[in-house]
Structures are given as C-alpha cells and as structure tokens.
Design a protein around this motif. Structure first.
Motif, PDB file in Angstrom:
ATOM      1  N   ASN A 218       0.840  -1.198   0.000  1.00  0.00           N
ATOM      2  CA  ASN A 218       0.000   0.000   0.000  1.00  0.00           C
ATOM      3  C   ASN A 218       0.877   1.252   0.000  1.00  0.00           C
ATOM      4  OD1 ASN A 218       1.008   0.120   2.624  1.00  0.00           O
ATOM      5  ND2 ASN A 218      -0.845  -0.735   3.537  1.00  0.00           N
ATOM      6  N   GLU A 219       0.244   2.399   0.160  1.00  0.00           N
ATOM      7  CA  GLU A 219       0.972   3.662   0.133  1.00  0.00           C
ATOM      8  C   GLU A 219       2.044   3.731   1.214  1.00  0.00           C
ATOM      9  OE1 GLU A 219      -2.240   3.306  -0.164  1.00  0.00           O
ATOM     10  OE2 GLU A 219      -2.819   4.305  -2.047  1.00  0.00           O
ATOM     11  N   GLU A 220       1.732   3.191   2.390  1.00  0.00           N
ATOM     12  CA  GLU A 220       2.703   3.197   3.487  1.00  0.00           C
ATOM     13  C   GLU A 220       3.912   2.334   3.138  1.00  0.00           C
ATOM     14  OE1 GLU A 220       4.439   3.713   7.364  1.00  0.00           O
ATOM     15  OE2 GLU A 220       3.080   4.867   6.095  1.00  0.00           O
ATOM     16  N   PHE A 221       3.694   1.174   2.549  1.00  0.00           N
ATOM     17  CA  PHE A 221       4.777   0.303   2.120  1.00  0.00           C
ATOM     18  C   PHE A 221       5.683   1.047   1.145  1.00  0.00           C
ATOM     19  CE2 PHE A 221       6.850  -2.804  -0.532  1.00  0.00           C
ATOM     20  CZ  PHE A 221       7.099  -3.904   0.287  1.00  0.00           C
ATOM     21  N   VAL A 222       5.072   1.674   0.162  1.00  0.00           N
ATOM     22  CA  VAL A 222       5.838   2.401  -0.853  1.00  0.00           C
ATOM     23  C   VAL A 222       6.610   3.551  -0.221  1.00  0.00           C
ATOM     24  CG1 VAL A 222       5.640   3.867  -2.897  1.00  0.00           C
ATOM     25  CG2 VAL A 222       4.297   1.754  -2.735  1.00  0.00           C
ATOM     26  N   ARG A 223       5.974   4.306   0.654  1.00  0.00           N
ATOM     27  CA  ARG A 223       6.636   5.448   1.294  1.00  0.00           C
ATOM     28  C   ARG A 223       7.874   5.005   2.061  1.00  0.00           C
ATOM     29  NH1 ARG A 223       6.983   7.716   6.114  1.00  0.00           N
ATOM     30  NH2 ARG A 223       5.532   6.225   7.071  1.00  0.00           N
ATOM     31  N   ARG A 224       7.727   3.914   2.816  1.00  0.00           N
ATOM     32  CA  ARG A 224       8.834   3.445   3.647  1.00  0.00           C
ATOM     33  C   ARG A 224      10.012   2.962   2.789  1.00  0.00           C
ATOM     34  NH1 ARG A 224       7.802   1.201   8.461  1.00  0.00           N
ATOM     35  NH2 ARG A 224      10.094   0.972   8.522  1.00  0.00           N
ATOM     36  N   VAL A 225       9.704   2.219   1.720  1.00  0.00           N
ATOM     37  CA  VAL A 225      10.774   1.722   0.858  1.00  0.00           C
ATOM     38  C   VAL A 225      11.472   2.874   0.146  1.00  0.00           C
ATOM     39  CG1 VAL A 225      11.304   0.282  -1.156  1.00  0.00           C
ATOM     40  CG2 VAL A 225       9.698  -0.541   0.568  1.00  0.00           C
ATOM     41  N   ARG A 226      10.695   3.853  -0.302  1.00  0.00           N
ATOM     42  CA  ARG A 226      11.288   5.021  -0.962  1.00  0.00           C
ATOM     43  C   ARG A 226      12.154   5.829   0.008  1.00  0.00           C
ATOM     44  NH1 ARG A 226      11.370   3.894  -6.202  1.00  0.00           N
ATOM     45  NH2 ARG A 226       9.332   4.009  -7.230  1.00  0.00           N
TER      46      ARG A 226
END
Length: 270
Positions: A218-226
């Motif tokens: 989700n958006e949180e997953f993407v934010r953290r990886v970025r």
C-alpha cells in the motif's frame, strides 16, 4: 524543515513516476510465445516492451541457460535436470512445441544469446534460479555482451545471490525478489515492510521486486521503501486494474506476460 518537506517530496516523486513505469515482458512476451525463448524476447521488443525478464541457471558444464524449471519436462518434453545436464544434452530437446506447433524447434537459449538480442536503450532483468555460484559466469557474459550497466538488472529470491552480485558487480543493479503470505495470527502480511527494508540493506540490494499483492503493498509500504532509498518493481501483472493500481503507487516497473496489452490498458486508464 527538511523533515516536513520529505513526505511532500516522496509524494511528488510517486506522482511523477506513476506515468513512467517500465513495462517488463515476463519470460519474454510469454502470453503469445513460448516462455524464455529468443522468439519470446524478440516478440516482446516488437510489442514495445521496455525490458524483458528471463530465468537463468547453470548447466553441468558451466553454461548459463534460460529456463524457469529445474527440469526440462514441462517446456522441453524430456525429463532432464538442468544442473545435471550439459548444454549439448539440453539442446537435444526443443522448447516451443508445448506452446503451439508453430513454435516447434525453439532451442534453449544461453545467456549470451539472450543478451545479444537486447536492443540499444532497452533492458533485461536476469532472474537467477540457482545459487551464487553463477555469479562469475554472469559477470563474464555481461562483460562480453557490450551492454551498458544500466541495461541490466539481476533479480533473485535467494538473498545470497543478490549479495554476491553486488559484491562482484557493484555497477549492475540487483533487486531482491519476494512474495507475501498472510499471517492470520498477527493479522498482517509477511514479510513486513520493516523486514523487507532490513533485508535490502543487509544484502546491499538496489530495491525490491515483489509480487503485486495489493493487500500487502500500500501507500505506506511504498513510502517506507522510498524513504530507504530503494527501487520498487512488481510481478506478474496481467489485469489492467491491478496495473493501474501499481502504476499509481509509483512502481518503477511492472512485469507482465502481455506487454502491449498492459501498456495500452494503462494509457486507456489515465
């Protein structure tokens, strides 16, 4: 001030990248042509793929060949274990007739042959299906290919393969492959984003190439990886709605069996 700006910068980056994903042809244009063959790779280029993905492993006599399974039974019709066979023995079978009669006679490609059909400005994702012992052979083949480092990405589920690739070929990007499983007890998905990031850092990967599981990513997953400075790639997306979802999440690439179909679907779903 910098901390306040960081979320905005990440969101802007996601918005920009949401229209710039690479379309990666899974095992070539494998919906139409026999997977992991030169015909499938060449068809992918004709269908406008930005990159192809292929599976590679070592033969008994030290050649790197393009095949997904540990044996040749499914695509070659003869039950031979790839690791226990020579290239000559593997080439006694053909690898296209199982898909359709018109593809009959397709040979098993070597890595060198697959690299030779990558056009200028396009990429190849090399999925390693064996262990890190393949690394010296990969390095030699890439050096002989004439491809630029930016045209190649090594991917693998085996953490040791990615670590060895980055150690021996630091100029070549390498991404760790992972899927997700539901943890009913914790009411969560594993691996968690914390676990993914920890693995990427430990093996010095350039990013993650994960299954396109919208319940886990989700958006949180993407934010953290970025925020960790890593790339995001996903597989294998043949559903247009799922492609739009991962496009809008800002993934760097979307791997699909149907490159032209998914690209057209993304254009229509703007």
């Amino acid at each position: 001030m910098k901390q306040k700006l960081l979320p905005l910068i990440i969101l802007l980056a996601m918005s920009f990248s949401s229209r710039a994903q690479l379309i990666v042809a899974h095992r070539g244009a494998s919906y139409d042509a026999p997977e992991n063959t030169l015909s499938a790779f060449k068809l992918a280029w004709r269908k406008g793929a930005d990159a192809v993905e292929g599976d590679f492993m070592l033969t008994k006599d030290g050649h790197v060949v393009c095949i997904h399974d540990k044996t040749t039974k499914r695509t070659g019709g003869v039950d031979r274990k790839v690791a226990d066979s020579t290239l000559a023995e593997l080439r006694e079978a053909e690898y296209g007739g199982w898909k359709d009669a018109r593809w009959k006679g397709e040979p098993i490609p070597t890595l060198a042959e697959a690299l030779a059909v990558v056009p200028e400005g396009r990429k190849i994702f090399i999925e390693v299906k064996c262990g890190p012992e393949i690394t010296p052979k990969l390095k030699a083949a890439l050096a002989d290919s004439g491809l630029k480092p930016g045209q190649v990405v090594v991917i693998a589920f085996d953490e040791q393969v990615i670590a060895a690739s980055k150690r021996e070929m630091p100029e070549i990007k390498a991404c760790w492959l992972t899927s997700f499983k539901p943890d009913k007890k914790e009411q969560a998905w594993t691996p968690s984003v914390d676990s993914v990031i920890a693995t990427l850092k430990r093996i010095k990967a350039d990013g993650v190439d994960c299954r396109a599981e919208p319940r886990a990513v989700n958006e949180e997953f993407v934010r953290r990886v970025r925020e960790a400075g890593m790339e995001l790639h996903c597989w294998t997306v043949n559903d247009p709605k799922l492609a739009v979802r991962f496009r809008d999440l800002g993934f760097d690439s979307i791997t699909t069996d149907r490159p032209a179909f998914i690209r057209d679907s993304l254009k229509a779903g703007r």
